[in-house]
Design an enzyme around this catalytic site. Sequence first.
Site, PDB file in Angstrom:
ATOM      1  CD  GLU A 131      -2.591   1.702   0.265  1.00  0.00           C
ATOM      2  OE1 GLU A 131      -3.370   0.894  -0.245  1.00  0.00           O
ATOM      3  OE2 GLU A 131      -2.475   2.874  -0.150  1.00  0.00           O
TER       4      GLU A 131
ATOM      5  CG  LEU B 217      -3.004  -0.472   6.164  1.00  0.00           C
ATOM      6  CD1 LEU B 217      -2.921  -1.724   7.035  1.00  0.00           C
ATOM      7  CD2 LEU B 217      -2.267  -0.703   4.843  1.00  0.00           C
TER       8      LEU B 217
ATOM      9  N   GLY C 148      -7.710   0.115  -7.264  1.00  0.00           N
ATOM     10  CA  GLY C 148      -8.838   1.038  -7.145  1.00  0.00           C
ATOM     11  C   GLY C 148      -8.962   2.044  -8.265  1.00  0.00           C
TER      12      GLY C 148
ATOM     13  CB  ILE D 231     -19.157  11.953  -5.328  1.00  0.00           C
ATOM     14  CG1 ILE D 231     -18.465  10.592  -5.128  1.00  0.00           C
ATOM     15  CG2 ILE D 231     -18.356  13.074  -4.677  1.00  0.00           C
ATOM     16  CD1 ILE D 231     -17.058  10.502  -5.703  1.00  0.00           C
TER      17      ILE D 231
ATOM     18  CG  HIS E  25     -46.450  -3.617  14.010  1.00  0.00           C
ATOM     19  ND1 HIS E  25     -46.641  -2.734  12.971  1.00  0.00           N
ATOM     20  CD2 HIS E  25     -47.187  -3.150  15.054  1.00  0.00           C
ATOM     21  CE1 HIS E  25     -47.474  -1.783  13.367  1.00  0.00           C
ATOM     22  NE2 HIS E  25     -47.827  -2.014  14.622  1.00  0.00           N
TER      23      HIS E  25
HETATM   24  P1  NAD Z   1     -21.173   8.918 -10.798  1.00  0.00           P
HETATM   25  O1  NAD Z   1     -20.863   8.111 -11.987  1.00  0.00           O
HETATM   26  O2  NAD Z   1     -22.045   8.405  -9.730  1.00  0.00           O
HETATM   27  O3  NAD Z   1     -21.842  10.302 -11.278  1.00  0.00           O
HETATM   28  C1  NAD Z   1     -21.201  11.180 -12.163  1.00  0.00           C
HETATM   29  C2  NAD Z   1     -22.245  12.127 -12.725  1.00  0.00           C
HETATM   30  O4  NAD Z   1     -21.567  13.132 -13.456  1.00  0.00           O
HETATM   31  C3  NAD Z   1     -23.206  11.454 -13.679  1.00  0.00           C
HETATM   32  O5  NAD Z   1     -24.517  11.828 -13.345  1.00  0.00           O
HETATM   33  C4  NAD Z   1     -22.780  12.004 -15.041  1.00  0.00           C
HETATM   34  O6  NAD Z   1     -23.834  12.068 -15.966  1.00  0.00           O
HETATM   35  C5  NAD Z   1     -22.269  13.390 -14.646  1.00  0.00           C
HETATM   36  N1  NAD Z   1     -21.345  14.001 -15.593  1.00  0.00           N
HETATM   37  C6  NAD Z   1     -20.348  13.387 -16.281  1.00  0.00           C
HETATM   38  N2  NAD Z   1     -19.697  14.300 -17.030  1.00  0.00           N
HETATM   39  C7  NAD Z   1     -20.294  15.500 -16.796  1.00  0.00           C
HETATM   40  C8  NAD Z   1     -20.064  16.830 -17.273  1.00  0.00           C
HETATM   41  N3  NAD Z   1     -19.096  17.099 -18.151  1.00  0.00           N
HETATM   42  N4  NAD Z   1     -20.849  17.825 -16.817  1.00  0.00           N
HETATM   43  C9  NAD Z   1     -21.857  17.566 -15.930  1.00  0.00           C
HETATM   44  N5  NAD Z   1     -22.108  16.334 -15.461  1.00  0.00           N
HETATM   45  C10 NAD Z   1     -21.329  15.305 -15.879  1.00  0.00           C
HETATM   46  O7  NAD Z   1     -19.749   9.381 -10.247  1.00  0.00           O
HETATM   47  P2  NAD Z   1     -19.316  10.050  -8.866  1.00  0.00           P
HETATM   48  O8  NAD Z   1     -20.471  10.657  -8.158  1.00  0.00           O
HETATM   49  O9  NAD Z   1     -18.149  10.924  -9.218  1.00  0.00           O
HETATM   50  O10 NAD Z   1     -18.817   8.820  -8.032  1.00  0.00           O
HETATM   51  C11 NAD Z   1     -17.704   8.070  -8.515  1.00  0.00           C
HETATM   52  C12 NAD Z   1     -17.813   6.631  -8.120  1.00  0.00           C
HETATM   53  O11 NAD Z   1     -17.707   6.508  -6.734  1.00  0.00           O
HETATM   54  C13 NAD Z   1     -19.096   6.034  -8.569  1.00  0.00           C
HETATM   55  O12 NAD Z   1     -18.799   5.006  -9.463  1.00  0.00           O
HETATM   56  C14 NAD Z   1     -19.741   5.510  -7.331  1.00  0.00           C
HETATM   57  O13 NAD Z   1     -20.102   4.170  -7.511  1.00  0.00           O
HETATM   58  C15 NAD Z   1     -18.679   5.617  -6.265  1.00  0.00           C
HETATM   59  N6  NAD Z   1     -19.297   6.158  -5.065  1.00  0.00           N
HETATM   60  C16 NAD Z   1     -20.204   5.415  -4.403  1.00  0.00           C
HETATM   61  C17 NAD Z   1     -20.814   5.923  -3.284  1.00  0.00           C
HETATM   62  C18 NAD Z   1     -21.822   5.099  -2.550  1.00  0.00           C
HETATM   63  O14 NAD Z   1     -21.827   3.894  -2.715  1.00  0.00           O
HETATM   64  N7  NAD Z   1     -22.694   5.705  -1.773  1.00  0.00           N
HETATM   65  C19 NAD Z   1     -20.529   7.197  -2.831  1.00  0.00           C
HETATM   66  C20 NAD Z   1     -19.602   7.932  -3.533  1.00  0.00           C
HETATM   67  C21 NAD Z   1     -18.989   7.381  -4.643  1.00  0.00           C
END
Ligand code: NAD
Length: 463
Positions: free
Chosen positions: A35, A40, A146, A186, A442
């Site tokens: 890592e 970690l 990752g 996110i 319930h």
């Molecule tokens: P995401 O793929 O969830 O969403 C990205 C968004 O950005 C989409 O709606 C897309 O259409 C939009 N987009 C792309 N290009 C764009 C542009 N030029 N202008 C405007 N909008 C645009 O990605 P994320 O939110 O960055 O998250 C990244 C990864 O992290 C995801 O694959 C997700 O699975 C993971 N994540 C998961 C969780 C969770 O499980 N709760 C939380 C955070 C992140």
Amino acid sequence: MAAESFDLVVIGAGPGGYVAAIRAAQLGLRTACVELEEKLGGTCLRIGCIPSKALLESSERFAEARDHLSHHGVKVGQVELDLPAMLKRKDKVVHALTSGVASLFKKHHITRVHGRGRLAGPGKVLVEGPDGARELRAKHVIVATGSVPASLRGVTLDGDRIGTSTEALAYPEVPGHLVVIGAGYIGLEMGSVWRRLGAKVTVLEYLDRILPGMDGELAGLAHKAFKKQGLEFRLGARVTGAKPEGGGCLVQVEGQEPIACDRVLVSVGRRPATDDLGLDTVGIAPDPRGRIPVDEAWRTTAEGVYAIGDVIAGPMLAHKAMEEGVACVERIVTGYGHVNYQAIPGIVYTHPEVASVGETEEELQEDGVPYKKGVYPYIANGRARALDDTDGMVKLLAHAETDRLLGAHIIGARAGDLIAELAVAIEFGASAEDVARACHAHPTLAETVKEAALAVLGRPLHI
Ligand code: NAD
């Protein structure tokens, strides 16, 4: 430099890598895990899932004290934000969990190697770290490095005002105006945190909907709920640039006036971290999206080299990576190991939470699968009423002929916990009737799941 020998070397100690290492140790492999970072746990524990959930929880409590406790007959005086204390608590949560992984490594006698690991030919991993270079040899190597935030053309990250989730987890003050690019996991989670703490939040999304990939009906309900909370959305917005200007930033959107704001969060997806890994030394060629091609046993094209998690195809989710880590190691040792990709839940930890497992309604329609649908609203649930949290619904999709459960989608309080039952149901090949006939305590929110299953059968009891 003398080479150190192991049965397995895992590159990356995120949820995929550290779990793979633990499972390997349980199965008796002499295991090392390389890592780069001092802590970690990978993105998830350090700068992803865990700190964001800590801030989501704290900000929700703040907003509840400010806006909702009076509904319960609880009077509080002036509610004030102590942001440094909130951020410190988040850091403590991260510290506890990353140290926890270090303890698990000790317990399982996993050799932790600090530094950047690179493949250097078959069975060989070179590590450059703070304590110098090390050469590791192993019959099996798992790549679990990752992903990193995807960049956006025209937007230069300055690591401060224009940043990714990493910066958004630690803004030193509540931004007056935060522009979020991308209405995915996110963007919506971190947008919610800062909105609750008082920021004006504008979410720019390229598509004509939020949460692409999630069931459309639920995404529509989520959109309404977030708008009610004061998040502003511009859909169909193509961002062409963002730059620091004065003390803030200026964001350019095609065909619209530029938007002046204090901070920009770029959350337009992530890309596999496969650069500078020495993949070429073993003849692995990433696909055009940078992902490592693997077969059903997570084997790459190179003998003895495997890949799991965000570096391969599929949803970039910690729990998907963990399942792959376990199954990959079990395949290596026992010849068996499987991940059911139909039963991987996805959860957005906003309020309301949005959770999903299996097929969406759109996917079933596209594939021409005949289905029955059962929905049940939170407002008809006694516990939701008692919680004063009645916005939400459960939607279950089952095969029209066999009644087999194909998809489950929940928006509402604790949806992320409720979805677990349905992931198990799909894993076991349950029918909607199986779920409907199981006794649900319930009064619980889980009764909404039972009622939605009854609704699939056309006979809900409480609506
Ligand atoms: P995401 O793929 O969830 O969403 C990205 C968004 O950005 C989409 O709606 C897309 O259409 C939009 N987009 C792309 N290009 C764009 C542009 N030029 N202008 C405007 N909008 C645009 O990605 P994320 O939110 O960055 O998250 C990244 C990864 O992290 C995801 O694959 C997700 O699975 C993971 N994540 C998961 C969780 C969770 O499980 N709760 C939380 C955070 C992140």
